[in-house]
Design an enzyme around this catalytic site. Structure first.
Site, PDB file in Angstrom:
ATOM      1  N   ASP A  84       0.849  -1.196   0.000  1.00 42.18           N
ATOM      2  CA  ASP A  84       0.000   0.000   0.000  1.00 42.18           C
ATOM      3  C   ASP A  84       0.882   1.242   0.000  1.00 42.18           C
ATOM      4  OD1 ASP A  84      -2.391   1.323   0.022  1.00 42.18           O
ATOM      5  OD2 ASP A  84      -2.816   0.985   2.145  1.00 42.18           O
ATOM      6  N   GLU A 183     -14.319   1.856  -0.817  1.00 46.00           N
ATOM      7  CA  GLU A 183     -14.446   1.970   0.641  1.00 46.00           C
ATOM      8  C   GLU A 183     -15.601   2.897   0.999  1.00 46.00           C
ATOM      9  OE1 GLU A 183     -10.821   2.586   2.841  1.00 46.00           O
ATOM     10  OE2 GLU A 183     -11.904   2.927   4.708  1.00 46.00           O
TER      11      GLU A 183
HETATM   12  O1  KIV Z   1      -4.696   0.512   4.506  1.00 42.40           O
HETATM   13  C1  KIV Z   1      -5.626  -0.308   4.432  1.00 42.40           C
HETATM   14  O2  KIV Z   1      -5.770  -1.212   5.241  1.00 42.40           O
HETATM   15  C2  KIV Z   1      -6.593  -0.129   3.350  1.00 42.40           C
HETATM   16  C3  KIV Z   1      -7.858  -0.900   3.440  1.00 42.40           C
HETATM   17  C4  KIV Z   1      -8.787  -0.170   4.324  1.00 42.40           C
HETATM   18  C5  KIV Z   1      -8.430  -1.183   2.114  1.00 42.40           C
HETATM   19  O3  KIV Z   1      -6.368   0.647   2.469  1.00 42.40           O
END
Ligand code: KIV
Length: 277
Positions: A84, A183
């Site tokens: 991410d 989301e």
């Molecule tokens: O950072 C995270 O856990 C996310 C999820 C909420 C999809 O982006």
């Protein structure tokens, strides 16, 4: 790697069966998630909140994310691992985004990256995809820019806002995303977006009609007590179990019940005698 899920596998699941995704941030939990056969593990920047105790995901950077991502990829033999991208790695300086996406792949051995919607995310997505790195998009409530969205609120509740989300989804698919996180959007809007796209949608607070679901693992295991969003179902409640175990340990240490013989080591009496003489 044998049996390793690929981007192609995720795309092929659309319309066949739901995609399963969970976050994980460390080796032991990622190993269990992987063993359970979850399709995608997201090393989410949510770790800022649920692991590091920070009050915003914008406060976590590339160096921290890479440490957690490396632990997860060591564990994942089957699941596709999603790194991410933290706020500073692409929103502050979009020019840096390809270099940072590549760090997730080359240094942490992630398979793909995820990034949240922001005003230049289409150009950033195109650049990363052109560099050969698959991208998951993220629209609706985008925690990194939640303040600008008026806080942590359901998005797309009126026709105009809903139309904007549909346009964002279509644009991200066109920019090359292979999956899209939705989301906190109304269930029927998520269903409309899901029907419009060829790529799978993955809901978190997006209702059952998305092509897949994701949750933050600390939320669904009852390991994060500060707040619980409405969309979280607690599949376990580990906090009281951990608290009880730690209290029991404390009591036994003070009462000298731990360590007992079973958890201690011996030395022969004759050796002890020699030592004492
Ligand atoms: O950072 C995270 O856990 C996310 C999820 C909420 C999809 O982006």
């Amino acid at each position: 790697m044998e049996n390793k899920i690929t981007v192609k596998d995720i795309l092929a699941l659309k319309g066949k069966r739901k995609v399963t995704m969970l976050t994980a941030y460390d080796y032991p939990v990622a190993s269990l998630v992987d063993r359970a056969g979850i399709d995608m593990i997201l090393v989410g920047d949510s770790l800022a909140n649920v692991v590091l105790g920070l009050d915003s995901t914008t406060k976590v950077g590339m160096n921290e994310m890479l440490i957690f991502a490396k632990a997860v990829t060591r564990a994942a033999k089957h699941a596709l691992v999603v790194g991410d991208m933290p706020y500073e790695s692409y929103q502050v300086n979009p020019q840096e985004s390809i270099r940072n996406a590549r760090r997730f792949i080359d240094e942490a051995l992630c398979d793909v990256v995820k990034l949240e919607w922001f005003d230049r995310c289409l150009e950033v997505t195109e650049g990363i995809v052109k560099a050969g790195i698959p991208v998951v998009g993220h629209i609706g409530l985008t925690p990194q820019t939640a303040a600008a969205q008026g806080g942590f609120k359901v998005q797309g509740k009126d026709a105009e806002a809903a139309q904007r989300l549909i346009e964002q989804a279509v644009a991200l698919e066109k920019a090359g995303c292979f999956a899209l996180v939705l989301e906190c959007v109304p269930e029927k809007l998520a269903a409309l977006i899901t029907q419009k796209l060829r790529i799978p949608t993955i809901g978190i607070g997006g209702g059952v009609n998305c092509d897949g679901q994701v949750l933050v693992i600390n939320d669904m295991l009852g390991l994060f007590e500060r707040y619980t969003p409405k969309f979280v179902k607690k599949y376990a409640n580990l906090s009281p179990l951990i608290l009880a175990a730690v209290e029991e340990y404390k009591k036994e240490v003070i009462e000298q019940k731990f360590p007992d013989e079973a958890h201690s080591f011996t030395i022969k009496e004759e050796e002890l005698k020699k030592l004492k003489s």
